[in-house]
Design a protein around this motif. Structure first.
Motif, mmCIF file in Angstrom:
data_model
loop_
_atom_site.group_PDB
_atom_site.id
_atom_site.type_symbol
_atom_site.label_atom_id
_atom_site.label_comp_id
_atom_site.label_asym_id
_atom_site.label_seq_id
_atom_site.Cartn_x
_atom_site.Cartn_y
_atom_site.Cartn_z
ATOM 1 N N ASP A 6 30.418 37.050 37.884
ATOM 2 C CA ASP A 6 31.559 37.897 38.207
ATOM 3 C C ASP A 6 31.539 38.230 39.699
ATOM 4 O OD1 ASP A 6 33.527 39.824 38.508
ATOM 5 O OD2 ASP A 6 32.792 41.100 36.871
ATOM 6 N N LYS A 7 32.461 37.646 40.451
ATOM 7 C CA LYS A 7 32.497 37.860 41.899
ATOM 8 C C LYS A 7 32.791 39.312 42.263
ATOM 9 C CE LYS A 7 33.842 33.153 43.008
ATOM 10 N NZ LYS A 7 34.869 32.289 43.579
ATOM 11 N N ALA A 8 33.441 40.045 41.381
ATOM 12 C CA ALA A 8 33.755 41.454 41.656
ATOM 13 C C ALA A 8 32.487 42.300 41.755
ATOM 14 C CB ALA A 8 34.680 42.014 40.584
ATOM 15 N N LYS A 9 31.404 41.841 41.149
ATOM 16 C CA LYS A 9 30.136 42.581 41.194
ATOM 17 C C LYS A 9 29.330 42.306 42.459
ATOM 18 C CE LYS A 9 29.268 42.846 36.227
ATOM 19 N NZ LYS A 9 28.271 42.540 35.180
ATOM 20 N N LEU A 10 29.643 41.249 43.173
ATOM 21 C CA LEU A 10 28.843 40.846 44.323
ATOM 22 C C LEU A 10 28.867 41.897 45.425
ATOM 23 C CD1 LEU A 10 29.839 37.086 44.571
ATOM 24 C CD2 LEU A 10 27.674 38.021 43.713
ATOM 25 N N ASP A 11 27.722 42.132 46.014
ATOM 26 C CA ASP A 11 27.582 43.016 47.169
ATOM 27 C C ASP A 11 27.683 42.144 48.421
ATOM 28 O OD1 ASP A 11 26.706 44.639 49.270
ATOM 29 O OD2 ASP A 11 25.169 45.629 48.051
#
Length: 140
Positions: A6-11
């Motif tokens: 999930d790219k939305a979780k990436l920092d």
């Protein structure tokens, strides 16, 4: 370690910081290039207690070819087998099965990747590249 695509979780700040300051392959990479590379890749984030501690990305056509890159576990989390866990997750990913060629470049973790079948090029004489190892230094 929990692993997600999930790219939305990436920092993104953490990924950029590691790549631009600590990696051996992307020193000084501009953040905008990290963001663009993430947009166009299958990304794998590793997390503990909701904090990102690992990352890898794969560029692929999902049919015949894939290239693994930007693999890292933060230094303070190394030595616990997390890179092996991340690699197993990547190699088991359903979109990366049945590929004719899966490539990567590694100067310091070849033993890790060999456990999943990666090896030196069988025919290096057929491979070609355009390589600009200092491109981010020049664009700074």
């Amino acid at each position: 370690m929990d692993i997600s695509t999930d790219k939305a979780k990436l920092d993104i700040a953490l990924i950029h910081s590691f790549l631009s300051e600590q990696s051996t392959w992307a020193i000084n990479i501009p953040r905008v290039l990290v963001e663009t590379s993430i947009q166009h890749s299958l990304c794998f984030g590793g997390y503990e207690n909701g904090q990102q501690i690992a990352f890898a990305r794969v560029v692929s056509d999902y049919a015949t070819f894939a290239y693994l890159m930007d693999v890292f576990v933060l230094p303070e989390h190394q030595g616990r087998g997390l890179s092996k866990q991340l690699m197993q997750y990547i190699m088991d990913h359903p979109q990366l099965q049945g590929l004719r060629r899966f490539m990567l470049a590694s100067s310091n973790a070849r033993g890790l990747y060999q456990k999943w079948g990666f090896q030196a090029l069988s025919k290096p004489e057929i491979m070609m590249e355009i390589n600009h190892p200092d491109i981010y230094k020049a664009s700074k």
